[in-house]
Design an enzyme around this catalytic site. Structure first.
Site, PDB file in Angstrom:
ATOM      1  N   HIS A 281       0.814  -1.219   0.000  1.00 24.15           N
ATOM      2  CA  HIS A 281       0.000   0.000   0.000  1.00 24.15           C
ATOM      3  C   HIS A 281       0.846   1.268   0.000  1.00 24.15           C
ATOM      4  CE1 HIS A 281      -3.401  -2.489   1.973  1.00 24.15           C
ATOM      5  NE2 HIS A 281      -3.496  -2.502   0.654  1.00 24.15           N
TER       6      HIS A 281
ATOM      7  N   VAL B   6      -4.192  -7.957  21.757  1.00 28.99           N
ATOM      8  CA  VAL B   6      -3.201  -7.987  20.677  1.00 28.99           C
ATOM      9  C   VAL B   6      -2.475  -9.336  20.720  1.00 28.99           C
ATOM     10  CG1 VAL B   6      -1.198  -6.828  19.675  1.00 28.99           C
ATOM     11  CG2 VAL B   6      -2.912  -5.488  20.908  1.00 28.99           C
TER      12      VAL B   6
END
Ligand code: ACO
Ligand code: LMR
Length: 623
Positions: free
Chosen positions: A289, A315
């Protein structure tokens, strides 16, 4: 139908943004005719049990207003296409989403156009490479209007069982595997479309499924951020847990950490920031990206994962146990009673496309058309079994071609020549006869060639031209029953019917028809036998004795001669069938096409104007 978030939650003064972007009734425009993406959306709608397709219209800026054909389940539907968004909006006031497939060159201008239309609240920009400045301006504009932009550089997203943006979620098989056809309890957001698909699958296997998933796109300046979608999800009661995939580069994940700390996000959130492998590289790496690059230490995936963990997000230690964390979180919520798993609904089956099923040998069906005379699927067209090159090599002529195509065999030379002679003698008989007359009138009325010739052709029938089959049938029937010529004429007289093939308006024994003489003499000279012609000539002797114009005319002569040919070249039964079908009048049709075309061209060349029949040539009713 929308509920609105307040300014504090979106960072923009006095403006609220919608919480629910899509519903089971959402209607959208597709900008640019993306056939596959549109069909995938409709397939999604169908398996989701939507009553109406989610695509109301396609904006096709380079085409004219028209319709495009799609399937909704097994049913074929027409979706209107418009040249402009403005017209589409006028015609479909219930549409509030535009999926913009414009290229990076026109994505900004078309999005701007859509933003200016009040009914359009959500715009998805698929294009990659939209200039960052344009993306920032579009975001600001959308924000000021309380609208939402998803993308640029995105595949879109999906609200399970309600609405799917373009190609999000992949094929229909993948959609069903990932249980996107019905809602679950998980709100998911990421930058990447590809990883979204992967995540939908993980979510389907470890929870009760996705409620909504959005890929915000990989650019540095997305139209809407990870946090904005998470805040939306926080405010949707049916979403019970949040799942997010962050990415190396930028500071969007710190915003999320802050939101968790300040309790703007209170729902359990499982999040992993991808790109932890960037430390394995000596220099800064730009991942797929545009925005996936750490400009400083804080932008690394490791730093962001640590910050999120510290803020209270769930997480994992690596992407490997991302699914484990999602499952544990889900199971905890089920145990607490926050999530109550629902029974799986049945999924309507999407019929396989006919072409695909046929290719895979799954279906067969009887053909609608059968053809046994020609075939153009190979390198060259076949007349019967003869390639066109062979037709010319053997020089079989128009008679040979006609005999192959009409009678499915190649007639010997004498018969092929007879066919050609029939066409030659019937090509024209001057402008006064019915067919030529009609062609001339039509041509002078300004009609085109085909219409003018067709107008003349329609006069061909049992009194004019089209008496060949009638004559062949009557004469051969009488002959086969063993009638004498006299008995035949008597029988027809008793019935009060004219003998087809006998009689002419101007030709007579004193003014013989040369066409008949030519045909007759050829038959006598070249045919193996002429029993039908002989019989007809006997009949002619009797009828002309009554009246001199009751000659064997050109139709009659061709008709009986052709029966003599056919009975020589095929079985009597097959020959009778051709006569019964009306095949022989086709000779007149072929011949007269030449003459009628000539009359049309003649009138055009002479620039003849509209024809009006004179009154003194018409008898009117007495007053
Ligand atoms: N068989 C037997 N008797 C006939 C036939 C016939 N085909 N045609 C006319 N007659 C008789 C009529 O019965 C009438 O007898 P009558 O005087 O005893 O009452 C007399 O001949 C005159 O009849 P009309 O109808 O005036 O004949 P006309 O000369 O006008 O018609 C026509 C000519 C139209 C060709 C007519 O003979 C006919 O209909 N023939 C059959 C159809 C046919 O073969 N058409 C093709 C013509 S050629 C061509 O178009 C290329
Ligand atoms: C024809 O060939 O069309 C003609 O014989 C008819 C006619 O009236 O002359």
């Amino acid at each position: 139908m929308f509920r609105w978030l307040l300014r504090e939650e979106t960072n923009i003064a006095n403006i609220s943004s919608p919480i629910e972007l899509f519903s089971k009734n959402t209607q959208s425009f597709i900008y640019n005719n993306q056939v596959n993406a549109t069909q995938r959306m409709l397939d999604f709608d169908y398996v989701s049990g939507r009553q109406t397709p989610s695509v109301s219209a396609i904006i096709n800026p380079t085409g004219a207003d028209s319709f495009a054909r799609f399937f909704f389940g097994a049913r074929e539907i027409l979706i209107p296409m418009y040249k402009t968004i403005e017209k589409a909006a006028k015609m479909h006031p219930n549409v509030d989403v535009m999926v913009n497939f414009a290229s990076f060159r026109s994505a900004a201008s078309s999005t701007e156009e859509a933003l200016a239309i009040s009914q359009i609240l959500t715009i998805v920009i698929i294009a990659e490479g939209v200039p960052e400045r344009s993306a920032k301006l579009l975001r600001a504009k959308a924000k000021s209007l309380g609208k939402v932009i998803i993308g640029p550089a995105t595949v879109g997203g999906v609200k399970a069982g309600c609405f799917k943006i373009g190609n999000a979620g992949g094929t229909i098989e993948n959609i069903i595997e990932s249980k996107l056809h019905r809602p679950g309890s998980v709100g998911f957001v990421s930058k990447s479309g590809g990883l979204s698909n992967e995540a939908y699958n993980i979510i389907a296997r470890n929870t009760d499924g996705l409620y909504e998933g959005i890929a915000i796109g990989g650019d540095t300046y997305p139209g809407s951020t990870l946090l904005e979608h998470l805040i939306r999800f926080e405010n949707i009661p049916d979403i019970k847990m949040l799942v997010c995939l962050g990415e190396v580069g930028g500071n969007a994940e710190y915003e999320i950490a802050e939101a968790i700390k300040s309790e703007k996000i209170t729902k359990p959130i499982v999040i992993w920031v991808t790109g932890t492998c960037s430390k394995a590289f000596k220099t800064e790496v730009q991942f797929g990206h545009a925005g996936a690059k750490a400009g400083s230490d804080v932008e690394t995936a490791d730093a962001k994962n640590a910050a999120l963990r510290a803020a209270g997000a769930i997480v994992p230690t690596s992407y490997d146990d991302y699914d484990q964390k999602i499952r544990e979180t889900y199971e905890r919520l089920v145990k607490k009673g926050t999530i109550k798993p629902k029974p799986e609904p049945s999924v309507p089956k999407i019929p396989m496309d006919y072409a695909k099923a046929l290719k895979e040998g799954l279906i067969r069906k009887p053909a609608n058309f059968i053809c046994t005379i020609s075939d153009d699927r190979g390198e060259e067209v076949l007349y019967g079994k003869m390639p066109i090159s062979e037709v010319f090599k053997k020089d079989i002529g128009i008679g040979g071609v006609l005999s192959i195509l009409w009678f499915k065999r190649q007639f010997p030379a004498y018969a092929a020549k007879f066919i050609e002679m029939s066409i030659m003698v019937t090509a024209d008989h001057g402008p006064a006869v019915s067919g030529a007359h009609n062609t001339i009138v039509a041509a002078r009325a300004g009609k085109d060639l085909v219409s003018s010739v067709a107008s003349g052709m329609l006069t061909i029938g049992p009194r004019f031209g089209g008496a060949i089959d009638g004559a062949a049938q009557l004469f051969s029937n009488a002959y086969d029953r063993g009638l004498t010529a006299t008995q035949f004429v008597e029988e027809m007289k008793k019935k009060g019917e004219p003998i087809q093939g006998i009689g002419h308006l101007i030709k007579s024994i004193h003014n013989p028809d040369m066409r008949v003489t030519i045909i007759k003499e050829y038959a006598k000279k070249h045919f193996k036998a002429t029993p039908l012609l002989d019989f007809a000539l006997e009949v002619e002797k009797i009828t002309t004795a009554k009246k001199d114009n009751l000659i064997l005319n050109v139709d009659g002569c061709i008709g009986v001669c052709f029966v003599d040919i056919m009975r020589n070249e095929m079985s009597k039964q097959e020959a009778d069938e051709y006569v019964h079908m009306g095949a022989l009048n086709g000779l007149f049709v072929v011949g007269r096409t030449i003459g009628m075309t000539a009359h049309f061209l003649d009138q055009k060349r002479l620039k003849q104007g509209l024809y009006r029949h004179p009154w003194d040539d018409i008898a009117y009713m007495t007053e």
